[in-house]
Structure formats: C-alpha cells, structure tokens
Scaffold this motif. Structure first.
Motif, PDB file in Angstrom:
ATOM      1  N   VAL A  44     -47.395  50.370 -84.717  1.00 12.91           N
ATOM      2  CA  VAL A  44     -48.054  49.457 -85.720  1.00 12.91           C
ATOM      3  C   VAL A  44     -48.935  48.418 -84.709  1.00 12.91           C
ATOM      4  CG1 VAL A  44     -47.577  47.391 -87.204  1.00 12.91           C
ATOM      5  CG2 VAL A  44     -46.194  49.419 -87.003  1.00 12.91           C
ATOM      6  N   LEU A  45     -50.151  48.396 -85.047  1.00 10.97           N
ATOM      7  CA  LEU A  45     -51.193  47.653 -84.197  1.00 10.97           C
ATOM      8  C   LEU A  45     -50.994  46.375 -84.305  1.00 10.97           C
ATOM      9  CD1 LEU A  45     -54.046  50.297 -84.132  1.00 10.97           C
ATOM     10  CD2 LEU A  45     -52.201  50.064 -82.507  1.00 10.97           C
ATOM     11  N   GLU A  46     -51.639  45.438 -83.494  1.00 11.37           N
ATOM     12  CA  GLU A  46     -51.557  43.988 -83.748  1.00 11.37           C
ATOM     13  C   GLU A  46     -52.376  43.375 -84.853  1.00 11.37           C
ATOM     14  OE1 GLU A  46     -50.303  40.291 -82.919  1.00 11.37           O
ATOM     15  OE2 GLU A  46     -49.601  42.129 -81.999  1.00 11.37           O
ATOM     16  N   HIS A  47     -53.587  44.350 -85.037  1.00 11.91           N
ATOM     17  CA  HIS A  47     -54.115  43.562 -86.281  1.00 11.91           C
ATOM     18  C   HIS A  47     -53.718  44.285 -87.708  1.00 11.91           C
ATOM     19  CE1 HIS A  47     -56.162  47.804 -85.295  1.00 11.91           C
ATOM     20  NE2 HIS A  47     -56.452  47.745 -86.598  1.00 11.91           N
ATOM     21  N   CYS A  48     -52.639  44.998 -87.660  1.00 12.88           N
ATOM     22  CA  CYS A  48     -52.107  45.387 -89.057  1.00 12.88           C
ATOM     23  C   CYS A  48     -51.853  44.154 -89.858  1.00 12.88           C
ATOM     24  CB  CYS A  48     -50.889  46.186 -89.036  1.00 12.88           C
ATOM     25  SG  CYS A  48     -50.255  46.756 -90.372  1.00 12.88           S
ATOM     26  N   PRO A  49     -52.273  44.091 -91.223  1.00 14.86           N
ATOM     27  CA  PRO A  49     -51.681  42.773 -91.983  1.00 14.86           C
ATOM     28  C   PRO A  49     -50.727  42.891 -92.311  1.00 14.86           C
ATOM     29  CG  PRO A  49     -53.225  44.535 -93.151  1.00 14.86           C
ATOM     30  CD  PRO A  49     -53.052  45.251 -91.956  1.00 14.86           C
ATOM     31  N   HIS A  50     -49.661  43.983 -92.148  1.00 17.26           N
ATOM     32  CA  HIS A  50     -47.958  43.806 -92.546  1.00 17.26           C
ATOM     33  C   HIS A  50     -47.447  44.214 -91.304  1.00 17.26           C
ATOM     34  CE1 HIS A  50     -49.221  43.666 -96.719  1.00 17.26           C
ATOM     35  NE2 HIS A  50     -50.166  44.730 -96.429  1.00 17.26           N
ATOM     36  N   LYS A  51     -47.857  43.663 -89.947  1.00 21.18           N
ATOM     37  CA  LYS A  51     -47.092  43.955 -88.602  1.00 21.18           C
ATOM     38  C   LYS A  51     -45.795  43.529 -88.715  1.00 21.18           C
ATOM     39  CE  LYS A  51     -49.228  40.263 -86.385  1.00 21.18           C
ATOM     40  NZ  LYS A  51     -50.491  39.777 -85.375  1.00 21.18           N
ATOM     41  N   THR A  52     -45.236  42.472 -89.380  1.00 20.85           N
ATOM     42  CA  THR A  52     -44.122  41.889 -89.268  1.00 20.85           C
ATOM     43  C   THR A  52     -43.105  42.651 -90.423  1.00 20.85           C
ATOM     44  OG1 THR A  52     -44.537  40.241 -91.173  1.00 20.85           O
ATOM     45  CG2 THR A  52     -44.613  39.470 -88.719  1.00 20.85           C
ATOM     46  N   ALA A  53     -43.711  43.347 -91.377  1.00 22.35           N
ATOM     47  CA  ALA A  53     -42.729  44.253 -92.249  1.00 22.35           C
ATOM     48  C   ALA A  53     -42.849  45.797 -91.998  1.00 22.35           C
ATOM     49  CB  ALA A  53     -43.603  44.388 -93.712  1.00 22.35           C
ATOM     50  N   VAL A  54     -43.599  46.240 -91.590  1.00 24.20           N
ATOM     51  CA  VAL A  54     -43.876  47.622 -91.130  1.00 24.20           C
ATOM     52  C   VAL A  54     -43.189  47.995 -89.858  1.00 24.20           C
ATOM     53  CG1 VAL A  54     -45.138  49.789 -91.093  1.00 24.20           C
ATOM     54  CG2 VAL A  54     -45.865  48.100 -92.750  1.00 24.20           C
ATOM     55  N   SER A  55     -42.322  49.238 -89.543  1.00 27.00           N
ATOM     56  CA  SER A  55     -41.701  49.204 -88.220  1.00 27.00           C
ATOM     57  C   SER A  55     -42.249  50.865 -87.996  1.00 27.00           C
ATOM     58  CB  SER A  55     -40.373  49.112 -88.293  1.00 27.00           C
ATOM     59  OG  SER A  55     -40.072  47.916 -88.423  1.00 27.00           O
ATOM     60  N   THR A  56     -42.076  51.193 -86.708  1.00 29.34           N
ATOM     61  CA  THR A  56     -41.962  52.597 -86.178  1.00 29.34           C
ATOM     62  C   THR A  56     -40.982  53.281 -86.880  1.00 29.34           C
ATOM     63  OG1 THR A  56     -40.828  52.135 -84.334  1.00 29.34           O
ATOM     64  CG2 THR A  56     -43.455  51.885 -84.041  1.00 29.34           C
ATOM     65  N   LEU A  57     -41.162  54.530 -87.138  1.00 29.61           N
ATOM     66  CA  LEU A  57     -40.261  55.584 -87.720  1.00 29.61           C
ATOM     67  C   LEU A  57     -40.090  55.185 -89.378  1.00 29.61           C
ATOM     68  CD1 LEU A  57     -37.388  56.242 -85.109  1.00 29.61           C
ATOM     69  CD2 LEU A  57     -39.746  57.464 -85.663  1.00 29.61           C
ATOM     70  N   ASP A  58     -40.825  54.326 -89.950  1.00 27.59           N
ATOM     71  CA  ASP A  58     -40.758  54.135 -91.259  1.00 27.59           C
ATOM     72  C   ASP A  58     -41.484  55.485 -91.952  1.00 27.59           C
ATOM     73  OD1 ASP A  58     -39.470  51.738 -91.137  1.00 27.59           O
ATOM     74  OD2 ASP A  58     -40.913  50.569 -92.068  1.00 27.59           O
ATOM     75  N   GLU A  59     -41.099  55.957 -92.961  1.00 29.86           N
ATOM     76  CA  GLU A  59     -41.475  57.170 -93.504  1.00 29.86           C
ATOM     77  C   GLU A  59     -42.458  56.892 -94.761  1.00 29.86           C
ATOM     78  OE1 GLU A  59     -40.103  60.982 -96.431  1.00 29.86           O
ATOM     79  OE2 GLU A  59     -38.667  59.876 -95.001  1.00 29.86           O
ATOM     80  N   LEU A  60     -43.635  57.519 -94.825  1.00 30.84           N
ATOM     81  CA  LEU A  60     -44.427  57.372 -95.877  1.00 30.84           C
ATOM     82  C   LEU A  60     -44.145  57.965 -97.093  1.00 30.84           C
ATOM     83  CD1 LEU A  60     -47.151  55.835 -96.812  1.00 30.84           C
ATOM     84  CD2 LEU A  60     -48.493  58.116 -95.789  1.00 30.84           C
ATOM     85  N   ALA A  61     -43.724  57.352 -98.204  1.00 31.02           N
ATOM     86  CA  ALA A  61     -43.116  58.205 -99.143  1.00 31.02           C
ATOM     87  C   ALA A  61     -44.384  58.039-100.093  1.00 31.02           C
ATOM     88  CB  ALA A  61     -41.863  57.079 -99.862  1.00 31.02           C
ATOM     89  N   ALA A  62     -45.031  57.423-100.467  1.00 32.36           N
ATOM     90  CA  ALA A  62     -46.195  57.232-101.567  1.00 32.36           C
ATOM     91  C   ALA A  62     -47.516  56.701-100.889  1.00 32.36           C
ATOM     92  CB  ALA A  62     -45.630  56.932-102.880  1.00 32.36           C
ATOM     93  N   ILE A  63     -48.643  57.047-101.494  1.00 35.24           N
ATOM     94  CA  ILE A  63     -49.934  56.546-101.357  1.00 35.24           C
ATOM     95  C   ILE A  63     -50.441  56.074-102.838  1.00 35.24           C
ATOM     96  CG2 ILE A  63     -52.344  56.580-100.677  1.00 35.24           C
ATOM     97  CD1 ILE A  63     -51.119  58.875 -98.671  1.00 35.24           C
ATOM     98  N   GLY A  64     -50.588  54.789-103.234  1.00 33.08           N
ATOM     99  CA  GLY A  64     -50.806  54.620-104.544  1.00 33.08           C
ATOM    100  C   GLY A  64     -50.129  55.010-105.457  1.00 33.08           C
ATOM    101  N   GLY A  65     -48.560  54.977-105.332  1.00 36.49           N
ATOM    102  CA  GLY A  65     -47.856  55.453-106.508  1.00 36.49           C
ATOM    103  C   GLY A  65     -47.771  56.868-106.444  1.00 36.49           C
ATOM    104  N   VAL A  66     -48.512  57.761-105.776  1.00 37.69           N
ATOM    105  CA  VAL A  66     -48.435  59.319-105.709  1.00 37.69           C
ATOM    106  C   VAL A  66     -47.446  59.509-104.405  1.00 37.69           C
ATOM    107  CG1 VAL A  66     -49.571  61.375-105.797  1.00 37.69           C
ATOM    108  CG2 VAL A  66     -50.547  59.436-107.050  1.00 37.69           C
ATOM    109  N   ALA A  67     -46.440  60.410-104.611  1.00 39.16           N
ATOM    110  CA  ALA A  67     -45.553  60.648-103.780  1.00 39.16           C
ATOM    111  C   ALA A  67     -46.110  61.385-102.590  1.00 39.16           C
ATOM    112  CB  ALA A  67     -44.501  61.682-104.353  1.00 39.16           C
ATOM    113  N   VAL A  68     -45.701  61.350-101.244  1.00 41.33           N
ATOM    114  CA  VAL A  68     -46.145  62.034-100.239  1.00 41.33           C
ATOM    115  C   VAL A  68     -44.767  62.791 -99.800  1.00 41.33           C
ATOM    116  CG1 VAL A  68     -46.671  62.018 -97.692  1.00 41.33           C
ATOM    117  CG2 VAL A  68     -47.591  60.500 -99.122  1.00 41.33           C
ATOM    118  N   ARG A  69     -44.842  64.248-100.246  1.00 43.96           N
ATOM    119  CA  ARG A  69     -43.734  65.040 -99.894  1.00 43.96           C
ATOM    120  C   ARG A  69     -43.573  65.654 -98.798  1.00 43.96           C
ATOM    121  NH1 ARG A  69     -41.853  64.561-104.782  1.00 43.96           N
ATOM    122  NH2 ARG A  69     -43.049  65.139-106.816  1.00 43.96           N
TER     123      ARG A  69
END
Length: 141
Positions: A44-69
C-alpha cells in the motif's frame, strides 16, 4: 477445547478509487487449505487514497461488483495476475474494489518473479521482472 489463538473471521469491505493510480501493489499467493491462487494486496503506497483502510494480504474479491475468483492450485499464476491487472486497468472509474481481510489464509512462496507495471497516459508500459520473495507474482497499480 478452547483455542488460545482463535482465527479472526474474515472481514469483507469495499473501497472506491477515482481516476489515477490506486497506489496498490498486488500479488498472487496460495492459500493454505487448497493451494488455490488468490490475488492479494502486497503493498500500500503512500499516495493510495485508502491507505488507512487497505492492508497488505487483503484479498481482492471483486472489481466493480464482479467476483475475482481464485485460480486452481495447478493454474497459471502469470495468466491469473495478468487477467486481473487487465480487468483493473479497463475498469471504468470510479471503481469499487471489494477486499477480504484474512491474512492467516496464505502460504508464503519463494517463486522469484515480480511484475512491475507502470502506466503512462492511458497505455500500460511493458512489464519488467525484478527479484521478489513472498508473493508468487506482483504488480503495481
């Protein structure tokens, strides 16, 4: 029996990204249970707009509501990551990503191919490979 260190329940959450860089590095890692290939946040880089919410090892589950299986344990990690990176680049902005916090799910890997992706204007540049330890593969957005 009572467990001293109970595993926390996975937490699912959404973050919405405007135009521009997301400020995230993503990787493909294997889960402990089946060896399936999951796309996770590895930086999570310093310029990430959600740097306080997103953490390393968080899994990407969906992009725009469409599942990332996840890909199967014998799947092609390079192709899986490339497909997800392509979906992320093509997503209309603002785009909402659904992430799952469950960091005890993953195995560390010693495959050493890291994909560094840069974007100039709207066209992605060629990816270069640099050594990497924990993730199977990685890319920056």
């Amino acid at each position: 029996p009572i467990r001293d260190d109970p595993e926390p329940r996975p937490r699912r959450y959404d973050v919405t990204f405007p135009e521009g860089s997301m400020g995230l590095g993503i990787s493909v890692m294997r889960d402990k249970a089946k060896g399936a290939l999951h796309v996770i946040v590895d930086n999570v880089l310093e310029h990430c707009p959600h740097k306080t919410a997103v953490s390393t090892l968080d899994e990407l589950a969906a992009i725009g509501g469409v599942a990332v299986r996840p890909a199967s344990s014998d799947g092609d990690a390079h192709a899986h990551l490339d497909a997800v990176l392509d979906r992320l680049r093509r997503a209309r902005r603002p785009v909402t990503l659904t992430l799952i916090r469950n960091d005890k799910r993953y195995l560390q890997s010693n495959l050493s191919n890291k994909r560094v992706v840069e974007e100039k204007d709207d066209a992605p540049a060629l990816a270069s490979r640099v050594p990497c330890l924990p993730p199977v593969l990685a890319g920056l957005l």
